[in-house]
Scaffold this motif. Structure first.
Motif, PDB file in Angstrom:
ATOM      1  N   GLU A  16       0.826  -1.204   0.000  1.00 18.57           N
ATOM      2  CA  GLU A  16       0.000   0.000   0.000  1.00 18.57           C
ATOM      3  C   GLU A  16       0.864   1.260   0.000  1.00 18.57           C
ATOM      4  O   GLU A  16       0.573   2.219  -0.706  1.00 18.57           O
ATOM      5  CB  GLU A  16      -0.947   0.016   1.201  1.00 18.57           C
ATOM      6  N   SER A  18       3.832   1.589  -1.296  1.00 19.01           N
ATOM      7  CA  SER A  18       4.365   1.737  -2.665  1.00 19.01           C
ATOM      8  C   SER A  18       3.338   2.378  -3.580  1.00 19.01           C
ATOM      9  O   SER A  18       3.667   3.248  -4.389  1.00 19.01           O
ATOM     10  CB  SER A  18       4.775   0.382  -3.231  1.00 19.01           C
ATOM     11  N   GLU A  19       2.071   1.977  -3.463  1.00 16.88           N
ATOM     12  CA  GLU A  19       1.004   2.556  -4.276  1.00 16.88           C
ATOM     13  C   GLU A  19       0.787   4.024  -3.933  1.00 16.88           C
ATOM     14  O   GLU A  19       0.599   4.862  -4.830  1.00 16.88           O
ATOM     15  CB  GLU A  19      -0.294   1.761  -4.086  1.00 16.88           C
ATOM     16  N   LEU A  21       3.015   6.116  -2.610  1.00 17.10           N
ATOM     17  CA  LEU A  21       4.169   6.875  -3.107  1.00 17.10           C
ATOM     18  C   LEU A  21       4.083   7.081  -4.614  1.00 17.10           C
ATOM     19  O   LEU A  21       4.406   8.154  -5.123  1.00 17.10           O
ATOM     20  CB  LEU A  21       5.472   6.174  -2.733  1.00 17.10           C
ATOM     21  N   LYS A  22       3.635   6.069  -5.327  1.00 15.53           N
ATOM     22  CA  LYS A  22       3.495   6.175  -6.780  1.00 15.53           C
ATOM     23  C   LYS A  22       2.458   7.242  -7.141  1.00 15.53           C
ATOM     24  O   LYS A  22       2.677   8.051  -8.043  1.00 15.53           O
ATOM     25  CB  LYS A  22       3.095   4.825  -7.371  1.00 15.53           C
ATOM     26  N   LYS A  23       1.326   7.260  -6.417  1.00 15.47           N
ATOM     27  CA  LYS A  23       0.283   8.252  -6.674  1.00 15.47           C
ATOM     28  C   LYS A  23       0.775   9.667  -6.372  1.00 15.47           C
ATOM     29  O   LYS A  23       0.284  10.632  -6.949  1.00 15.47           O
ATOM     30  CB  LYS A  23      -0.945   7.973  -5.812  1.00 15.47           C
ATOM     31  N   ASN A  24       1.725   9.791  -5.473  1.00 18.46           N
ATOM     32  CA  ASN A  24       2.211  11.096  -5.036  1.00 18.46           C
ATOM     33  C   ASN A  24       3.576  11.457  -5.607  1.00 18.46           C
ATOM     34  O   ASN A  24       4.199  12.413  -5.145  1.00 18.46           O
ATOM     35  CB  ASN A  24       2.271  11.140  -3.505  1.00 18.46           C
ATOM     36  N   GLN A  25       4.049  10.735  -6.609  1.00 21.18           N
ATOM     37  CA  GLN A  25       5.407  10.960  -7.108  1.00 21.18           C
ATOM     38  C   GLN A  25       5.605  12.362  -7.675  1.00 21.18           C
ATOM     39  O   GLN A  25       6.675  12.950  -7.515  1.00 21.18           O
ATOM     40  CB  GLN A  25       5.811   9.900  -8.126  1.00 21.18           C
ATOM     41  N   ARG A  28       5.821  14.843  -4.745  1.00 19.44           N
ATOM     42  CA  ARG A  28       7.051  14.588  -3.980  1.00 19.44           C
ATOM     43  C   ARG A  28       8.246  15.299  -4.599  1.00 19.44           C
ATOM     44  O   ARG A  28       9.156  15.709  -3.884  1.00 19.44           O
ATOM     45  CB  ARG A  28       7.320  13.092  -3.848  1.00 19.44           C
ATOM     46  N   ARG A  29       8.245  15.454  -5.905  1.00 22.32           N
ATOM     47  CA  ARG A  29       9.337  16.184  -6.562  1.00 22.32           C
ATOM     48  C   ARG A  29       9.410  17.625  -6.073  1.00 22.32           C
ATOM     49  O   ARG A  29      10.470  18.223  -6.038  1.00 22.32           O
ATOM     50  CB  ARG A  29       9.159  16.182  -8.073  1.00 22.32           C
ATOM     51  N   ASP A  53       0.242  12.493   3.441  1.00 26.56           N
ATOM     52  CA  ASP A  53      -0.827  12.738   2.481  1.00 26.56           C
ATOM     53  C   ASP A  53      -2.095  13.160   3.229  1.00 26.56           C
ATOM     54  O   ASP A  53      -2.096  13.307   4.451  1.00 26.56           O
ATOM     55  CB  ASP A  53      -1.054  11.519   1.584  1.00 26.56           C
TER      56      ASP A  53
END
Length: 107
Positions: A16, A18-19, A21-25, A28-29, A53
Motif C-alpha cells: 500500500e 508503494s502505491e 508513493l506512486k500516486k504522489n510521485q 514529492r518532486r 498525504d
C-alpha cells in the motif's frame, strides 16, 4: 484512541505504501527539496520534519539522530498513519483536522 489511552501503532503495508508513493510521485518532486530545506533551517536537537498525504500517511520524514532514538522517532516512519483517531493529538493529525499548519511541543 480513547483519552489517556495508548495510541494505535497504525502502519500501512509495504504494498500500500508503494502505491501511495506512486500516486504522489509528482508532488514529492516539489516537496522533498522543501522538506530538506526546512530540516536544515530548523536544525537543532531532538526534532523532525515530515510530510503526509491527506489521509495522514507519512510519505517522508527527516529526523535528527537524537529524535531517531526516541520512541516517537521509531514510530514516525514512511507508511505510518497519524490521524488523531489512531494516535491522539499530534501535529500531522491536528493539521488534517484543522486545515492549518501546527506545531506540537512537549515542553
Amino acid at each position: 484512541m480513547i483519552p489517556a489511552g495508548k495510541p494505535v501503532d497504525a502502519v500501512t503495508s509495504n504494498i500500500e505504501l508503494s502505491e501511495i508513493l506512486k500516486k504522489n510521485q509528482i508532488i514529492r518532486r516539489f516537496f522533498l527539496p522543501e522538506l530538506k530545506l526546512l530540516y536544515n533551517q530548523i536544525a537543532g536537537t531532538n526534532f523532525m520534519v515530515a510530510y503526509a498525504d491527506t489521509r495522514g500517511v507519512v510519505l517522508d520524514a527527516l529526523l535528527d539522530d537524537e529524535f531517531k532514538k526516541s520512541d516517537a522517532g521509531k514510530a514516525v516512519i514512511p507508511g505510518s498513519i497519524w490521524t488523531e483517531n489512531y494516535r491522539g493529538t499530534n501535529a500531522l493529525g491536528l493539521t488534517l483536522h484543522s486545515g492549518s499548519s501546527q506545531i506540537i511541543s512537549r515542553s
